[in-house]
Design an enzyme around this catalytic site. Structure first.
Site, PDB file in Angstrom:
ATOM      1  N   HIS A   1      -4.000   1.187   7.642  1.00  0.00           N
ATOM      2  CA  HIS A   1      -2.691   1.806   7.832  1.00  0.00           C
ATOM      3  C   HIS A   1      -2.611   2.906   6.842  1.00  0.00           C
ATOM      4  O   HIS A   1      -2.126   3.739   7.231  1.00  0.00           O
ATOM      5  CB  HIS A   1      -1.862   0.669   7.592  1.00  0.00           C
ATOM      6  CG  HIS A   1      -0.151   1.053   7.452  1.00  0.00           C
ATOM      7  ND1 HIS A   1       0.746   0.737   8.189  1.00  0.00           N
ATOM      8  CD2 HIS A   1       0.454   2.094   6.688  1.00  0.00           C
ATOM      9  CE1 HIS A   1       1.718   1.099   7.754  1.00  0.00           C
ATOM     10  NE2 HIS A   1       1.613   2.241   6.964  1.00  0.00           N
ATOM     11  N   GLU A   2      -3.108   2.521   5.446  1.00  0.00           N
ATOM     12  CA  GLU A   2      -2.909   3.774   4.590  1.00  0.00           C
ATOM     13  C   GLU A   2      -3.924   5.002   4.691  1.00  0.00           C
ATOM     14  O   GLU A   2      -3.468   6.036   4.536  1.00  0.00           O
ATOM     15  CB  GLU A   2      -3.031   3.248   3.173  1.00  0.00           C
ATOM     16  CG  GLU A   2      -2.254   2.015   2.648  1.00  0.00           C
ATOM     17  CD  GLU A   2      -0.632   2.363   2.785  1.00  0.00           C
ATOM     18  OE1 GLU A   2      -0.590   3.453   2.819  1.00  0.00           O
ATOM     19  OE2 GLU A   2       0.000   1.449   3.168  1.00  0.00           O
TER      20      GLU A   2
ATOM     21  N   CYS B   1       6.513   0.157   7.317  1.00  0.00           N
ATOM     22  CA  CYS B   1       5.871   1.437   6.529  1.00  0.00           C
ATOM     23  C   CYS B   1       7.071   1.710   5.627  1.00  0.00           C
ATOM     24  O   CYS B   1       8.154   1.871   6.261  1.00  0.00           O
ATOM     25  CB  CYS B   1       5.587   2.525   7.531  1.00  0.00           C
ATOM     26  SG  CYS B   1       4.902   3.824   6.762  1.00  0.00           S
ATOM     27  N   LEU B   2       7.034   2.088   4.518  1.00  0.00           N
ATOM     28  CA  LEU B   2       7.933   2.716   3.716  1.00  0.00           C
ATOM     29  C   LEU B   2       8.422   3.935   4.225  1.00  0.00           C
ATOM     30  O   LEU B   2       9.775   4.387   3.986  1.00  0.00           O
ATOM     31  CB  LEU B   2       7.500   2.742   2.244  1.00  0.00           C
ATOM     32  CG  LEU B   2       7.331   1.720   1.525  1.00  0.00           C
ATOM     33  CD1 LEU B   2       6.651   1.971   0.162  1.00  0.00           C
ATOM     34  CD2 LEU B   2       8.201   0.714   1.231  1.00  0.00           C
TER      35      LEU B   2
ATOM     36  N   GLN C   1       3.138  10.041   1.445  1.00  0.00           N
ATOM     37  CA  GLN C   1       4.167   9.536   1.441  1.00  0.00           C
ATOM     38  C   GLN C   1       5.147   9.746   0.480  1.00  0.00           C
ATOM     39  O   GLN C   1       6.206   9.556   0.357  1.00  0.00           O
ATOM     40  CB  GLN C   1       3.943   7.878   1.571  1.00  0.00           C
ATOM     41  CG  GLN C   1       3.531   7.468   2.987  1.00  0.00           C
ATOM     42  CD  GLN C   1       3.468   5.901   2.681  1.00  0.00           C
ATOM     43  OE1 GLN C   1       2.270   5.446   2.449  1.00  0.00           O
ATOM     44  NE2 GLN C   1       4.367   5.265   3.572  1.00  0.00           N
TER      45      GLN C   1
ATOM     46  N   GLY D   1       0.876  -0.926   0.009  1.00  0.00           N
ATOM     47  CA  GLY D   1       0.115  -0.172   0.085  1.00  0.00           C
ATOM     48  C   GLY D   1       0.786   1.265  -0.080  1.00  0.00           C
ATOM     49  O   GLY D   1       2.321   1.127   0.379  1.00  0.00           O
TER      50      GLY D   1
ATOM     51  N   HIS E   1      -2.502   7.268   7.142  1.00  0.00           N
ATOM     52  CA  HIS E   1      -1.526   8.235   6.365  1.00  0.00           C
ATOM     53  C   HIS E   1      -2.070   9.623   6.030  1.00  0.00           C
ATOM     54  O   HIS E   1      -1.647  10.496   5.802  1.00  0.00           O
ATOM     55  CB  HIS E   1      -0.849   7.546   5.330  1.00  0.00           C
ATOM     56  CG  HIS E   1       0.284   6.907   5.482  1.00  0.00           C
ATOM     57  ND1 HIS E   1       1.404   7.245   6.108  1.00  0.00           N
ATOM     58  CD2 HIS E   1       0.881   5.507   5.209  1.00  0.00           C
ATOM     59  CE1 HIS E   1       2.354   6.329   6.460  1.00  0.00           C
ATOM     60  NE2 HIS E   1       1.861   5.199   5.805  1.00  0.00           N
TER      61      HIS E   1
HETATM   62 NI    NI Z   1       2.836   3.547   5.762  1.00  0.00          NI
END
Ligand code: NI
Length: 193
Positions: free
Chosen positions: A149-150, A107-108, A64, A59, A153
């Protein structure tokens, strides 16, 4: 030292977008709704998809990659087909949630940080797809966790915000290191980069 590159005005080739890391204030902002799905937004979403696959994410949310708009994508393979089946959510709203489900998340934007996060087990979500058509999904367990999670963000929330103090303590040093390697405007401060 800045790693930020001006995006070149290329029409067709997709671009790998630089991932913003913790410390960058855009990750802490509430993202703005999309008013109109323009050609430029569609191109951006194509870049977002390309970037998610290149970085092995399941995702990715627009903030991000430095864009504070209510857009995220997931590829959680609802079916067992094994084929890539990304879902684009524009202006999503989680309309229902219940139950409890815990699994390890990463998470990236927080490279190298992993911890078990407690979330709702089942969710319902609505939004618009890339064509501006209304979509709605119900998801559970892994898929529901990825979506939550997304979605977080878009509201400036990182998964580490959802951890208990006890779980956060061993991660503090790593988080501080990461945050201090990025200034609040997303510039990478590491010497080796
Ligand atoms: Ni993330």
């Amino acid at each position: 030292m800045s790693l930020k590159k001006k995006r070149q005005k290329k029409k067709n080739p997709v671009n790998l977008l630089p991932i913003r890391q913790i410390g960058d204030k855009i990750l802490r902002q509430k993202a703005e709704p999309v008013n109109e799905i323009t050609e430029e937004i569609i191109e951006f979403i194509q870049d977002l998809l390309f970037t998610m696959y290149e970085t092995d994410g399941v995702g990715l949310a627009a903030p991000q990659v430095g864009r504070s708009q209510r857009i995220f994508i997931v590829d959680i393979e609802f079916n067992d087909s094994g084929e890539r089946d990304p879902i684009v959510f524009i202006n999503p709203v989680i309309t229902e949630s219940d139950g409890v489900f815990s699994q390890q998340e990463g998470c990236l934007s927080l490279p190298g940080v992993f911890e078990t996060v407690k979330r709702s087990k089942r969710i319902a979500i609505t939004g618009l797809d890339i064509n501006g058509e209304p979509i709605s999904f119900e998801a559970s367990e892994f898929a529901a966790a990825v979506i939550q999670h997304e979605y977080d963000h878009l509201n400036g929330i990182l998964f580490t915000d959802r951890l208990s103090k006890l779980k956060l303590i061993p991660l503090k040093k790593k988080l501080k290191e990461l945050a201090s390697s990025t200034d609040e405007n997303g510039n990478n401060l590491r010497q080796d980069d």
